[in-house]
Write a protein that holds these residues in place. Structure first.
Motif, PDB file in Angstrom:
ATOM      1  N   LYS A 175       3.264 -75.006 -49.564  1.00  0.00           N
ATOM      2  CA  LYS A 175       3.388 -73.727 -48.853  1.00  0.00           C
ATOM      3  C   LYS A 175       4.717 -73.054 -49.193  1.00  0.00           C
ATOM      4  O   LYS A 175       4.772 -71.825 -49.347  1.00  0.00           O
ATOM      5  CB  LYS A 175       3.275 -73.960 -47.352  1.00  0.00           C
ATOM      6  N   SER A 178       4.481 -71.252 -52.531  1.00  0.00           N
ATOM      7  CA  SER A 178       3.288 -70.419 -52.722  1.00  0.00           C
ATOM      8  C   SER A 178       3.623 -68.971 -53.073  1.00  0.00           C
ATOM      9  O   SER A 178       2.768 -68.252 -53.601  1.00  0.00           O
ATOM     10  CB  SER A 178       2.415 -70.450 -51.467  1.00  0.00           C
ATOM     11  N   TYR A 201      -2.693 -73.283 -50.957  1.00  0.00           N
ATOM     12  CA  TYR A 201      -1.439 -72.553 -51.182  1.00  0.00           C
ATOM     13  C   TYR A 201      -1.217 -72.231 -52.663  1.00  0.00           C
ATOM     14  O   TYR A 201      -0.312 -71.463 -53.012  1.00  0.00           O
ATOM     15  CB  TYR A 201      -0.258 -73.357 -50.642  1.00  0.00           C
TER      16      TYR A 201
END
Length: 526
Positions: A175, A178, A201
């Motif tokens: 994440k 991302s 992600y």
């Protein structure tokens, strides 16, 4: 030292670009050795060759390293010079928390700290200070966590990230990266925390070209999140036992894919049918998959396919006629399958083959005639087959052959004379107990040899006289137990040697070391 014993050496080295900081700590599977790909942005090798004169810049950097504690910052220097100083400190293992601080805001482009001791989250602040200049980061084998990756969010121009063996990075770490939309290469090898949910992600990384998830056991179902990544050319999910036929349906939408590695997965013939849409695929590694020759029907429509690994798939001769349709193949690995001479009949028309591996297959002299027309062959592995001296005359016309593995075969001294015309040969493996000094004498015409493996051969002091013909040898293994100090003296003239193994020669004494020391440039002396 004990008596002589032989060993089998993995020799399939069709490597693209082995990362210069591969750690010896981690086991590399046969699949990984079969064909590796590069994970990081190409960087210059700054190591200095032995015997060459260092440049003025190298001398200056060496002096800086010696006085490194005198410097508090290098930010005033041009970026390329700061980069060279940084790379030198990494290679010499001189970097520490305090010294790293001197590189804050230096606009470095490449941070290659894979396997560097002590590397953890506390270093990430300085790394992120390189800002938009930073293009590649190698954190492999480090103790960096999800929290540390937050620091990379402002490094918007990052192109390559290597998180191999980082066992504290999870879905949350994915994440954090991302938003780095310029990433083209990501590697997360051997990660037990990344799951199919975390892979969502990656869906926004639209410039991604290479993705390596080898040995990630929890990503089943996650490949669906890659479907919109139209630029992906290379996907490695080797040794992901969770990958099934259903995952191949998701892969079928990656129409730009050129390299797919699914070794040791649960993919079957049904899963391979989904790959028919990948018309740009040039490399397919299915080592250890539960497939049969029936999958060749699906692969035959892939006109661009050049590299195919079907080793350890429990293939039999049934359906082997379908191999004849794979006309474009250059590299074919069929090692460790229950196949015999019958399959070679269907390979003789694959005239584009440059590499063929038949390791541990039921191949005999009778089948060798089918290889005689493969004139483009450069590499041939016949290790642990039933091939003997009678079959070698079929190889005499393979004038482009550069690498030949005859270890654990039935080839005798007399048969080796049939290899004397293979003038292109550079690597020869004769790890077999029946090979003696007489056989070595028959090879003296092969003056281009750079690698000679006589590990289990019964070579004596007398036989070492023939080694003088091989002036270009870079690696030599003679471990059959027949050498004394006198024989080692004949090795001293092999001045190109970089690797020498004389283990298990229990008659050797300290005196042989004086002879060995005469071989210049020798780096690995076991």
């Amino acid at each position: 030292m004990g008596g002589a014993c032989s060993r089998k050496q993995d020799q399939q080295d069709n490597e693209d670009d082995l990362h210069r900081r591969v750690s010896g700590r981690y086991f590399k599977s046969g699949s990984s050795k079969w064909l590796r790909t590069s994970f990081s942005r190409a960087s210059t090798d700054i190591s200095q060759g032995i015997g060459s004169c260092p440049s003025l810049m190298e001398l200056c950097i060496s002096r800086i390293r010696e006085d490194i504690n005198k410097y508090s910052t290098f930010s005033m220097l041009p970026r390329d010079i700061s980069q060279q100083i940084f790379d030198d400190l990494v290679c010499s293992q001189c970097l520490s928390d305090y010294i790293l601080e001197a590189f804050r805001d230096c606009a470095l482009q490449d941070i290659n700290l894979g396997e560097y001791p002590g590397f953890n989250d506390s270093w990430m602040d300085v790394i992120s200070s390189q800002g938009s200049s930073l293009l590649s980061v190698d954190l492999s084998g480090s103790d960096v966590t999800d929290s540390g990756l937050i620091n990379l969010k402002d490094c918007r121009n990052l192109q390559a990230l290597n998180f191999n063996y980082c066992d504290q990075i999870s879905d949350q770490g994915l994440k954090q990266i991302s938003g780095l939309s310029n990433l083209t290469t990501i590697s997360f090898r051997k990660n037990n925390l990344i799951t199919d949910q975390g892979m969502r992600y990656l869906s926004g990384l639209t410039n991604l070209v290479k993705l390596d998830l080898e040995r990630c056991p929890k990503i089943h179902g996650g490949l669906v999140h890659l479907e919109g990544l139209s630029k992906i050319e290379s996907l490695n999910v080797n040794c992901c036992n969770c990958i099934t036929d259903a995952d191949m349906k998701a892969v079928s939408g990656l129409r730009s894919l050129k390299s797919l590695q699914i070794a040791s997965s649960k993919v079957t013939d049904n899963g391979v049918t989904f790959l028919k849409a990948l018309h740009k695929l040039t490399l397919l590694n299915m080592e250890g998959c539960r497939v049969t020759a029936a999958c060749l029907e699906s692969l035959s429509v892939l006109g661009a396919l050049l590299y195919l690994n079907l080793s350890r798939c429990n293939l039999t001769n049934d359906g082997s006629d379908k191999f004849s349709k794979l006309q474009s193949l250059k590299v074919l690995n069929l090692g460790f399958n229950d196949i015999s001479d019958a399959i070679l009949v269907h390979l003789k028309g694959l005239t584009n083959l440059e590499s063929l591996n038949l390791d541990s297959c039921r191949i005999s002299d009778e089948g060798m005639i089918n290889l005689a027309g493969l004139h483009r062959l450069k590499s041939l592995v016949l290790s642990d087959t039933g091939v003997g001296s009678g079959g070698l005359h079929h190889l005499s016309g393979l004038v482009n052959l550069e690498s030949l593995n005859l270890s654990f075969t039935d080839v005798t001294d007399g048969g080796l004379r049939k290899l004397s015309g293979l003038s292109s040969l550079k690597s020869l493996n004769l790890d077999a107990r029946q090979i003696t000094d007489i056989g070595l004498a028959a090879l003296t015409n092969l003056t281009g040899l750079t690698h000679l493996d006589l590990f289990g051969a019964r070579i004596t002091d007398s036989g070492t006289n023939y080694l003088r013909s091989f002036k270009n040898l870079r690696s030599l293994e003679i471990c059959g137990g027949g050498l004394t100090d006198a024989g080692v003296r004949n090795i001293k003239d092999l001045t190109s040697l970089t690797l020498l193994s004389l283990s298990q020669n229990h008659h050797l004494t300290d005196k042989c070391l004086k002879s060995i020391s005469g071989s210049s440039d020798q780096r690995d002396n076991r």
